[in-house]
Design an enzyme around this catalytic site. Sequence first.
Site, short mmCIF file in Angstrom:
data_model
loop_
_atom_site.label_atom_id
_atom_site.label_comp_id
_atom_site.label_asym_id
_atom_site.label_seq_id
_atom_site.Cartn_x
_atom_site.Cartn_y
_atom_site.Cartn_z
CG ASN A 12 -24.33 -19.36 3.49
OD1 ASN A 12 -23.39 -19.02 3.33
ND2 ASN A 12 -24.81 -20.46 3.31
CE LYS A 14 -27.07 -20.01 0.49
NZ LYS A 14 -28.43 -20.80 -0.09
CG HIS A 102 -24.78 -24.52 3.12
ND1 HIS A 102 -24.96 -25.32 1.55
CD2 HIS A 102 -25.69 -23.87 3.65
CE1 HIS A 102 -26.58 -24.14 1.31
NE2 HIS A 102 -26.35 -23.02 2.55
CD GLU A 104 -26.38 -23.40 -1.50
OE1 GLU A 104 -25.44 -22.87 -1.22
OE2 GLU A 104 -27.39 -23.43 -1.08
CD GLU A 174 -29.58 -23.74 5.93
OE1 GLU A 174 -29.91 -22.72 5.90
OE2 GLU A 174 -28.58 -24.42 5.00
N GLY A 180 -33.49 -20.86 -0.95
CA GLY A 180 -33.51 -20.31 -2.18
C GLY A 180 -34.47 -20.45 -2.75
CB SER A 220 -36.91 -19.46 1.06
OG SER A 220 -36.63 -19.88 0.33
P1 PGA Z 1 -31.59 -19.17 1.41
O1 PGA Z 1 -30.99 -19.28 1.58
O2 PGA Z 1 -32.32 -17.70 2.60
O3 PGA Z 1 -31.46 -17.95 0.58
O4 PGA Z 1 -32.67 -19.86 0.43
C1 PGA Z 1 -30.16 -20.62 3.50
C2 PGA Z 1 -29.17 -21.08 3.27
O5 PGA Z 1 -28.61 -21.82 2.31
O6 PGA Z 1 -28.10 -21.10 4.39
#
Ligand code: PGA
Length: 260
Positions: A12, A14, A102, A104, A174, A180, A220
Amino acid sequence: MSVERRPLISGNWKMHHNHFEAIRTIQRLAYNLSSADHDAVDVSVHPPFTDLRSIQTVLEADDIPIALGAQHCHWEESGSFTGEVSPTMLAKLNVSLVIVGHSERRQNFGESDEDVNRKVQAVLAQGMTPIVCVGETLEEREAGSTLDRVADQLSRSLTGVNRSQASSLVVAYEPIWAIGTGRTATPEDAQEVCSAIRRQVGEFWDAEAAGGLRIQYGGSVKPVSAPDLMRLQDVDGLLVGGASLDPDEFARIVAYRLVG
Ligand code: PGA
């Protein structure tokens, strides 16, 4: 009866990589992945919308077996929805997987479980696979309500999805506090939630649907944590954010099985 579930590792991106950077990244990733990787693992990338056409062209011109994914979409086919992109537009670009719900999007753009459900149905209706994201906040984990929260998100997301569509679903667990942040769920915690997700899908439909469901862990993930996560019985793949931006690092995650 044990069911064979092909691993799915998804990057992903982003809001990173303009279309020039995207082309360089996908070319480098394709170079890094071996045919043994492709035999063992399904790989998808989910770039920003502005990159989709460029990446589609590279993948198709060179016959690269990486699936093209999107990060979200609207649920309507067309209409007065300024700034939105429809599932039909994505399908036309040979997008095969769409991340839906997601955290976010839920937190920063106010997506509700009902919105997520509409999107899941719209993505399935176009013959694409939704990657349905669920996960708890740190407060919910500390309050001991992780399993309830995830079960609630999942049942609201799957309302109205019929049994014949179940085999095209992917669920990504998740934990929001792990995204992140550099913190990863312990393998025990990840397994506990992922097995609960599979059980719930079994109750929702049946054992066959549960056995075939692909569940990803996200939050992460790094090359060093991927092998332990992929060893878990109910983890069939990974949804990778930050570490997927670098094609060398992402390729090492895809090659998790060669470690240890
Ligand atoms: P990350 O993001 O690996 O940077 O923690 C995962 C995600 O948001 O799908």
